[in-house]
Motif scaffolding. Structure first.
Motif, PDB file in Angstrom:
ATOM      1  N   LEU A 180       0.833  -1.206   0.000  1.00 56.36           N
ATOM      2  CA  LEU A 180       0.000   0.000   0.000  1.00 56.36           C
ATOM      3  C   LEU A 180       0.870   1.261   0.000  1.00 56.36           C
ATOM      4  CD1 LEU A 180      -2.717  -1.090   2.595  1.00 56.36           C
ATOM      5  CD2 LEU A 180      -3.025  -0.872   0.119  1.00 56.36           C
ATOM      6  N   THR A 235      -7.924   1.851   0.104  1.00 48.68           N
ATOM      7  CA  THR A 235      -8.527   1.504  -1.188  1.00 48.68           C
ATOM      8  C   THR A 235     -10.030   1.745  -1.237  1.00 48.68           C
ATOM      9  OG1 THR A 235      -8.972  -0.798  -0.568  1.00 48.68           O
ATOM     10  CG2 THR A 235      -6.786  -0.292  -1.482  1.00 48.68           C
ATOM     11  N   THR A 289      -1.148  -1.477  -5.168  1.00 46.68           N
ATOM     12  CA  THR A 289      -2.445  -1.906  -4.639  1.00 46.68           C
ATOM     13  C   THR A 289      -2.847  -3.277  -5.160  1.00 46.68           C
ATOM     14  OG1 THR A 289      -3.113   0.408  -4.541  1.00 46.68           O
ATOM     15  CG2 THR A 289      -4.860  -1.230  -4.373  1.00 46.68           C
TER      16      THR A 289
END
Length: 380
Positions: A31, A125, A36
């Protein structure tokens, strides 16, 4: 991190090899590095592999006994295996303390690391389900690991449970497990994503019971990994508090224990020992914690009057700030060892490499994203 991803099957063609502690740090690292997709693949693999019984087990399927459709929605409901190389100890086998380190099962402090990783994934996210999975895992772990030794007696915790959470494998309590549980519960409660109405259990009972267990524990440790964990916990708590962090008694307790423990640890002259007598990942845990100290200082200095009114906390913080340069010394040492292709490094390569990456780029692990507080943290 890319080499780790290739070596352990997150990307590429190698068969996936999952280990819960290392993978929790790895998710946070991916991250921080903007990878991602790797973080998402790793989350999926951990649930698909460590959420199921081992291939060499007589049992099969998901640990919680769920069917495939339920497991898609609730992959953490049965907990997650550690990922150790050996199968868990048989019910009728005597405990071998050395061998137990290599045997599978479930550790509470590994589960809290994964809760943290899922929450960080959700915050970064917008994946609302990941936050719910973390809350469901928190509820499952709390129910399985906490117990009352006798009716009406204060709650305690088991250190290691069987894979199916049916019984303890090691009955002793991990020194910092209750604190990990308390602060992680606070973190999960503070994050209520708006994208999904059903964000999982409220964790009210878990919060109260864990706070009661923490109240009866001694947090002082001279273990570098434990000290680093205390420092990260202190900074997480400071981020979660919404009013006058310097007035919080738990924050003072954790910071003081970390400062005193670090003093004891350094008195043993640990960095004068030969490298072959040192463990990289334990020292790197301290380096990660020291990365949180300057951030903790910044948060507390926003309310300098509150901090100055607590001389014990101020002294502890000053002690810790003075030792922050150790983080660079530790990472420099192990970067050199890693580049030398040292056999001791390779013996624990995955955990060493991932925690070195965290120490070099700690933001994914120690910085919490913005969230809405449930209000409970200000009462501790």
């Amino acid at each position: 991190m890319r080499e780790f991803a290739e070596r352990t099957g997150v990307i590429g063609h190698a068969p996936p090899q999952r280990y819960l502690w290392t993978d929790a740090f790895a998710v946070c690292n991916f991250l921080a590095l903007g990878e991602t997709e790797c973080a998402e693949r790793l989350v999926e693999q951990v649930h698909a592999i460590l959420g199921r019984h081992r291939a060499d087990d007589t049992r099969s399927g998901w640990i919680g006994g769920m069917d495939a459709l339920t497991a898609i929605e609730h992959p953490t409901r049965g907990g997650l295996r550690i990922g150790k190389p050996l199968e868990e100890r048989a019910p009728d086998a005597l405990l071998d303390a050395e061998l137990e380190w290599e045997r599978d099962g479930q550790y509470f402090h590994y589960l809290t690391r994964w809760m943290h990783a899922l929450d960080q994934f959700s915050r970064n996210t917008g994946h609302a389900d990941a936050g719910r999975w973390a809350r469901e895992l928190a509820q499952t772990a709390h129910r399985a690991f906490t117990y009352a030794p006798a009716p009406g007696a204060p709650l305690r915790m088991y250190w290691k449970m069987r894979i199916d959470l049916s019984a303890p494998l090691v009955t002793a309590m991990g020194q910092h497990d209750p604190l990990d549980g308390l602060i992680t519960t606070l973190q999960l409660r503070a994050h209520r994503p708006a994208a999904r109405v059903g964000h999982g259990p409220d964790l009210d009972v878990e919060l109260r019971e864990m706070a009661a267990i923490v109240a009866g524990t001694n947090l002082l440790s001279d273990d570098p990994l434990g000290i680093g964990g205390l420092l990260v916990d202190a900074y997480r708590l400071a981020q979660l508090l919404r009013v006058r962090p310097g007035d919080n008694p738990l924050l003072g307790l954790v910071t003081g224990a970390a400062a005193n423990g670090l003093t004891r640890y350094l008195a043993t002259q640990p960095f004068a020992r030969p490298l072959e007598n040192r463990l990289a990942f334990r020292e790197l845990g301290l380096a990660i914690g020291l990365q949180a100290v300057t951030r903790l200082w910044t948060v507390l200095e926003r309310d300098a009057a509150s901090l100055d009114a607590q001389p014990t906390l101020r002294r502890a913080l000053d002690q810790l700030v003075a030792q922050v340069p150790l983080a660079r010394a530790i990472t420099d040492t192990w970067c050199d060892v890693e580049r030398s292709n040292d056999p001791q490094w390779r013996a624990h390569e995955d955990i060493n490499a991932v925690m070195l990456a965290t120490a070099l780029v700690p933001s994914g692990y120690i910085e919490l994203g913005e969230s809405t507080s449930s209000g409970s943290s200000s009462q501790l």
